[in-house]
Structure formats: C-alpha cells, structure tokens
Design an enzyme around this catalytic site. Structure first.
Site, PDB file in Angstrom:
ATOM      1  N   MET A 100       0.706  -1.121  -0.001  1.00  0.00           N
ATOM      2  CA  MET A 100       0.007  -0.037  -0.037  1.00  0.00           C
ATOM      3  C   MET A 100       0.682   1.324   0.076  1.00  0.00           C
ATOM      4  SD  MET A 100      -3.229  -0.846  -0.034  1.00  0.00           S
ATOM      5  CE  MET A 100      -2.834  -2.011  -1.100  1.00  0.00           C
ATOM      6  N   LYS A 101       2.306   1.216   0.530  1.00  0.00           N
ATOM      7  CA  LYS A 101       2.963   2.127   0.630  1.00  0.00           C
ATOM      8  C   LYS A 101       2.276   3.530   1.194  1.00  0.00           C
ATOM      9  CE  LYS A 101       5.628   1.143  -3.598  1.00  0.00           C
ATOM     10  NZ  LYS A 101       4.710  -0.008  -4.110  1.00  0.00           N
TER      11      LYS A 101
END
Length: 238
Positions: A62-63
C-alpha cells in the site's frame, strides 16, 4: 514446500485475473504481493482468499503515507486481514505510527526507502537532497530501522549496503526491481538478477511482469526459483 523467498506480484487488473494466475502457478509459489493497482478490483478479498483458503503468504503493498493518526488507523484496519507484510513510506513518523497500528498482530511493517523506478535525475526533479542515491537509500533504511520497521523495501543494488547497517540485524530486506537475465526492464531502473539480489543480502525478491506476462507463468516462476538455489546466489558477484 515452495520457496517463499520469491514473492510474485499480482499486478493484474482485478481479483479474478489474480485468482486465475495463482491457479496457474499452483504450489510453485507460496507468497504473493497485492498492490494499489488491484485495490479497487477486489484486492483485499483476493488477499483474504489466498491466505485463508489456500495457505499463501500475503504482502499488501500500500505504501501508506499520511499523518501519524491516519496511518495508525489504516494499519490497524488492514492488520485484521492477517497480512504477512505491509508497506509504508520510510519516514520515521509514518513507520512509528504503522507499528502502533500493527501492535498485537503478526503483520510486519516494511518501510519503502526510494522507489526502484527512480534514479538521481528523478530525485532532483522531486527536490530531494543531493547525494549518492545508494547512500540516501541506506540513510533512509537506518532511520526506518531506528523507528521500529521490521524491514525495508529497496532495490537489489542497495541490499548489500543495507545489510551492513548497525541496526540491520534480523530486519528484512525485500527487493523489487528484480529481473531474470534478458528480461525486459520495463519502468525499473535499479535492477539485478534474482541470484545477485539474494547473494547481496535480500531475504525476499519481488517479481511481477517476468512471471505474469509469460505465456507459461509456472515455468517462468520455476526458473527463478532454480536461480535462487544456484551457486551464484550463495555469494556476491563483487
């Protein structure tokens, strides 16, 4: 048992395509990455199915990047899916918040250092401070470790340097930007072969297009696995 050092990126349009690919790969692959590109196409549902019904390990890429309270809340919600790895950006305040959100779960928080699709010219355009890119990656990795990260995401070119950091210890190094010899580099700029990445200290490699774009994904994955167990993977080529 499949070799979970190989993480196959399910960078396909939706959960149906991801499920079909996982079926073709079968027991050859035990670890999958699901990223933002599939999030609106049923990515979380696929992650849950692969984990709970098929016994696969899951890396949710997802960063995450936001204020601490938002990151903590997001991670707390995502950790309910029994994820193995979850990525956040490597800024210390983000890492600390993510670790708070993951408390009580088995989810490991991996900090992104500098994306493998970027080089020094790109960093200049982003107005990031000057300096050798590898040294910047190492500095971000050390800061993330100090903030409590369970590991980092970095290109294979920086794996050896990160492994020597004071706080690297048993922390994980996960390397995207891995391409078998002769494969199309696509948008990746800082790459290495699977064997070199492992030899230089990576715990896991992430491979997407060379597998899912292949006419025979299972064979492509098996070739990568064979390389991970080759003599070349046992010692760095330096």
């Amino acid at each position: 048992m499949a070799d979970d050092r190989l993480i196959v990126a399910l960078d396909v349009p939706n959960a149906l395509a991801g499920h079909q690919l996982a079926e073709r790969l079968g027991d050859a692959v035990s670890f999958y990455k699901i990223g933002l590109g599939m999030l609106t196409g049923g990515g979380l549902a696929l992650a849950n199915e692969l984990k709970q019904e098929h016994g696969k390990r899951i890396f949710l890429d997802m960063k995450l990047f936001d204020i601490g309270a938002t990151v903590e809340a997001a991670v707390r919600g995502l950790a309910q899916f029994d994820l193995d790895f979850l990525t956040v950006h490597g800024d210390p305040h983000v890492v600390r918040a993510a670790k708070e959100g993951a408390a009580g779960s088995e989810t490991k928080i991996l900090a992104v250092t500098i994306l493998t699709s970027l080089d020094r010219t790109d960093l200049d355009a982003c107005q990031m401070r000057p300096g050798d890119l590898s040294e910047l990656v190492a500095a971000r990795a050390q800061a993330a470790f100090e903030a409590g990260a369970d590991g980092v995401i970095a290109s294979p070119r920086e794996a050896a340097m990160i492994r020597t950091l004071p706080d690297a210890g048993n922390r994980l190094i996960v390397t995207p930007g891995v391409r078998p010899a002769g494969a199309d580099l696509g948008d990746q700029k800082r790459v290495a072969t699977p064997a070199n990445a492992i030899a230089d200290g990576a715990d896991h490699i992430v491979v997407g297009r060379p597998v899912w774009k292949s006419s025979d994904p299972r064979t492509a994955a098996m070739r990568i696995l064979a390389e991970l167990n080759s003599p070349q993977a046992l010692s760095p080529n330096h």
